[in-house]
Design a protein around this motif. Structure first.
Motif, PDB file in Angstrom:
ATOM      1  N   ASP A  18       0.838  -1.193   0.000  1.00  0.00           N
ATOM      2  CA  ASP A  18       0.000   0.000   0.000  1.00  0.00           C
ATOM      3  C   ASP A  18       0.880   1.252   0.000  1.00  0.00           C
ATOM      4  OD1 ASP A  18      -1.771   2.095   0.488  1.00  0.00           O
ATOM      5  OD2 ASP A  18      -2.625   1.199   2.297  1.00  0.00           O
ATOM      6  N   PRO A  19       0.779   2.102  -1.028  1.00  0.00           N
ATOM      7  CA  PRO A  19       1.624   3.309  -1.090  1.00  0.00           C
ATOM      8  C   PRO A  19       1.494   4.202   0.146  1.00  0.00           C
ATOM      9  CG  PRO A  19       0.529   2.954  -3.183  1.00  0.00           C
ATOM     10  CD  PRO A  19      -0.058   1.962  -2.214  1.00  0.00           C
ATOM     11  N   ALA A  20       0.348   4.194   0.788  1.00  0.00           N
ATOM     12  CA  ALA A  20       0.154   5.033   1.979  1.00  0.00           C
ATOM     13  C   ALA A  20       1.040   4.573   3.141  1.00  0.00           C
ATOM     14  CB  ALA A  20      -1.313   5.017   2.395  1.00  0.00           C
ATOM     15  N   GLN A  21       1.524   3.341   3.104  1.00  0.00           N
ATOM     16  CA  GLN A  21       2.366   2.815   4.186  1.00  0.00           C
ATOM     17  C   GLN A  21       3.842   2.748   3.811  1.00  0.00           C
ATOM     18  OE1 GLN A  21       0.371  -0.933   4.815  1.00  0.00           O
ATOM     19  NE2 GLN A  21      -0.695  -0.097   6.601  1.00  0.00           N
ATOM     20  N   ALA A  22       4.195   3.142   2.620  1.00  0.00           N
ATOM     21  CA  ALA A  22       5.576   2.992   2.141  1.00  0.00           C
ATOM     22  C   ALA A  22       6.591   3.694   3.037  1.00  0.00           C
ATOM     23  CB  ALA A  22       5.695   3.493   0.707  1.00  0.00           C
ATOM     24  N   ASP A  23       6.356   4.942   3.381  1.00  0.00           N
ATOM     25  CA  ASP A  23       7.329   5.673   4.209  1.00  0.00           C
ATOM     26  C   ASP A  23       7.519   4.989   5.555  1.00  0.00           C
ATOM     27  OD1 ASP A  23       7.759   7.555   2.249  1.00  0.00           O
ATOM     28  OD2 ASP A  23       6.358   9.018   3.096  1.00  0.00           O
ATOM     29  N   GLU A  24       6.438   4.535   6.140  1.00  0.00           N
ATOM     30  CA  GLU A  24       6.493   3.863   7.445  1.00  0.00           C
ATOM     31  C   GLU A  24       7.302   2.562   7.356  1.00  0.00           C
ATOM     32  OE1 GLU A  24       3.408   1.606  10.488  1.00  0.00           O
ATOM     33  OE2 GLU A  24       2.614   3.058   9.059  1.00  0.00           O
ATOM     34  N   VAL A  25       7.166   1.850   6.261  1.00  0.00           N
ATOM     35  CA  VAL A  25       7.868   0.578   6.084  1.00  0.00           C
ATOM     36  C   VAL A  25       9.345   0.798   5.793  1.00  0.00           C
ATOM     37  CG1 VAL A  25       8.025  -1.475   4.621  1.00  0.00           C
ATOM     38  CG2 VAL A  25       5.792  -0.657   5.365  1.00  0.00           C
ATOM     39  N   ILE A  26       9.678   1.761   4.959  1.00  0.00           N
ATOM     40  CA  ILE A  26      11.063   2.002   4.543  1.00  0.00           C
ATOM     41  C   ILE A  26      11.866   2.772   5.596  1.00  0.00           C
ATOM     42  CG2 ILE A  26      12.495   3.172   2.788  1.00  0.00           C
ATOM     43  CD1 ILE A  26      11.128   0.675   1.730  1.00  0.00           C
ATOM     44  N   GLU A  27      11.227   3.612   6.381  1.00  0.00           N
ATOM     45  CA  GLU A  27      11.904   4.501   7.320  1.00  0.00           C
ATOM     46  C   GLU A  27      12.864   3.800   8.274  1.00  0.00           C
ATOM     47  OE1 GLU A  27      12.937   6.600  10.738  1.00  0.00           O
ATOM     48  OE2 GLU A  27      11.400   5.056  10.853  1.00  0.00           O
ATOM     49  N   PRO A  28      12.560   2.624   8.822  1.00  0.00           N
ATOM     50  CA  PRO A  28      13.514   1.989   9.751  1.00  0.00           C
ATOM     51  C   PRO A  28      14.888   1.702   9.133  1.00  0.00           C
ATOM     52  CG  PRO A  28      11.363   0.981   9.983  1.00  0.00           C
ATOM     53  CD  PRO A  28      11.283   1.895   8.783  1.00  0.00           C
ATOM     54  N   LEU A  29      14.985   1.659   7.829  1.00  0.00           N
ATOM     55  CA  LEU A  29      16.298   1.447   7.206  1.00  0.00           C
ATOM     56  C   LEU A  29      17.256   2.582   7.537  1.00  0.00           C
ATOM     57  CD1 LEU A  29      15.227   0.121   3.697  1.00  0.00           C
ATOM     58  CD2 LEU A  29      16.150  -1.186   5.617  1.00  0.00           C
ATOM     59  N   THR A  30      16.732   3.774   7.772  1.00  0.00           N
ATOM     60  CA  THR A  30      17.599   4.904   8.102  1.00  0.00           C
ATOM     61  C   THR A  30      18.275   4.714   9.453  1.00  0.00           C
ATOM     62  OG1 THR A  30      15.792   6.186   9.065  1.00  0.00           O
ATOM     63  CG2 THR A  30      16.224   6.496   6.715  1.00  0.00           C
ATOM     64  N   ALA A  31      17.735   3.850  10.302  1.00  0.00           N
ATOM     65  CA  ALA A  31      18.331   3.595  11.613  1.00  0.00           C
ATOM     66  C   ALA A  31      19.599   2.749  11.511  1.00  0.00           C
ATOM     67  CB  ALA A  31      17.317   2.906  12.514  1.00  0.00           C
ATOM     68  N   LEU A  32      19.892   2.223  10.336  1.00  0.00           N
ATOM     69  CA  LEU A  32      21.069   1.380  10.160  1.00  0.00           C
ATOM     70  C   LEU A  32      22.366   2.175  10.134  1.00  0.00           C
ATOM     71  CD1 LEU A  32      19.714  -1.095   7.471  1.00  0.00           C
ATOM     72  CD2 LEU A  32      19.945  -1.473   9.936  1.00  0.00           C
ATOM     73  N   GLY A  33      22.283   3.473   9.936  1.00  0.00           N
ATOM     74  CA  GLY A  33      23.481   4.304   9.889  1.00  0.00           C
ATOM     75  C   GLY A  33      23.188   5.618   9.209  1.00  0.00           C
ATOM     76  N   ARG A  34      24.221   6.429   9.087  1.00  0.00           N
ATOM     77  CA  ARG A  34      24.067   7.737   8.450  1.00  0.00           C
ATOM     78  C   ARG A  34      24.243   7.579   6.945  1.00  0.00           C
ATOM     79  NH1 ARG A  34      28.519  11.451   9.645  1.00  0.00           N
ATOM     80  NH2 ARG A  34      28.654  12.304   7.583  1.00  0.00           N
ATOM     81  N   PRO A  35      23.190   7.807   6.169  1.00  0.00           N
ATOM     82  CA  PRO A  35      23.319   7.618   4.718  1.00  0.00           C
ATOM     83  C   PRO A  35      24.198   8.679   4.061  1.00  0.00           C
ATOM     84  CG  PRO A  35      21.104   8.376   5.272  1.00  0.00           C
ATOM     85  CD  PRO A  35      21.848   8.187   6.562  1.00  0.00           C
ATOM     86  N   LEU A  36      24.987   8.257   3.094  1.00  0.00           N
ATOM     87  CA  LEU A  36      25.739   9.201   2.275  1.00  0.00           C
ATOM     88  C   LEU A  36      24.794   9.906   1.318  1.00  0.00           C
ATOM     89  CD1 LEU A  36      28.833   7.009   1.398  1.00  0.00           C
ATOM     90  CD2 LEU A  36      28.692   8.856   3.069  1.00  0.00           C
ATOM     91  N   ALA A  37      23.768   9.179   0.887  1.00  0.00           N
ATOM     92  CA  ALA A  37      22.744   9.729   0.004  1.00  0.00           C
ATOM     93  C   ALA A  37      21.472   8.927   0.226  1.00  0.00           C
ATOM     94  CB  ALA A  37      23.166   9.634  -1.456  1.00  0.00           C
ATOM     95  N   ASN A  38      20.346   9.593   0.125  1.00  0.00           N
ATOM     96  CA  ASN A  38      19.060   8.918   0.216  1.00  0.00           C
ATOM     97  C   ASN A  38      18.312   9.226  -1.077  1.00  0.00           C
ATOM     98  OD1 ASN A  38      16.504   7.971   0.652  1.00  0.00           O
ATOM     99  ND2 ASN A  38      16.320   8.796   2.714  1.00  0.00           N
ATOM    100  N   LEU A  39      18.292   8.261  -1.963  1.00  0.00           N
ATOM    101  CA  LEU A  39      17.666   8.451  -3.266  1.00  0.00           C
ATOM    102  C   LEU A  39      16.367   7.663  -3.392  1.00  0.00           C
ATOM    103  CD1 LEU A  39      20.929   8.194  -5.398  1.00  0.00           C
ATOM    104  CD2 LEU A  39      19.841  10.256  -4.489  1.00  0.00           C
ATOM    105  N   VAL A  40      15.811   7.239  -2.252  1.00  0.00           N
ATOM    106  CA  VAL A  40      14.566   6.479  -2.259  1.00  0.00           C
ATOM    107  C   VAL A  40      13.449   7.364  -2.785  1.00  0.00           C
ATOM    108  CG1 VAL A  40      12.862   5.274  -0.838  1.00  0.00           C
ATOM    109  CG2 VAL A  40      15.300   5.004  -0.360  1.00  0.00           C
ATOM    110  N   THR A  41      12.711   6.837  -3.744  1.00  0.00           N
ATOM    111  CA  THR A  41      11.611   7.580  -4.339  1.00  0.00           C
ATOM    112  C   THR A  41      10.571   6.601  -4.872  1.00  0.00           C
ATOM    113  OG1 THR A  41      11.061   9.328  -5.916  1.00  0.00           O
ATOM    114  CG2 THR A  41      12.637   7.686  -6.655  1.00  0.00           C
TER     115      THR A  41
END
Length: 61
Positions: A18-41
């Motif tokens: 469900d596109p309405a839940q995409a940010d909620e599902v993907i967001e925990p990946l940012t907890a893995l470390g400091r991204p050099l770039a975030n190109l998720v779209t």
């Protein structure tokens, strides 16, 4: 942050729910470390499916 010559981890998340839940599902990946770039779209599946074709071409049968 300079990463040239350093090991890096590249994540290519693909969420097909469900596109309405995409940010909620993907967001925990940012907890893995400091991204050099975030190109998720958002993109259509056929485009996402072709993203790594040059690095991993289809094997001939």
């Amino acid at each position: 942050m300079e990463a040239h010559g350093e090991p890096v981890l590249v994540l290519v998340p693909v969420y097909t729910g469900d596109p309405a839940q995409a940010d909620e599902v993907i967001e925990p990946l940012t907890a893995l470390g400091r991204p050099l770039a975030n190109l998720v779209t958002t993109m259509p599946w056929p485009r996402a499916n072709r993203m790594l074709d040059a690095a991993a071409p289809t094997a001939s049968a």
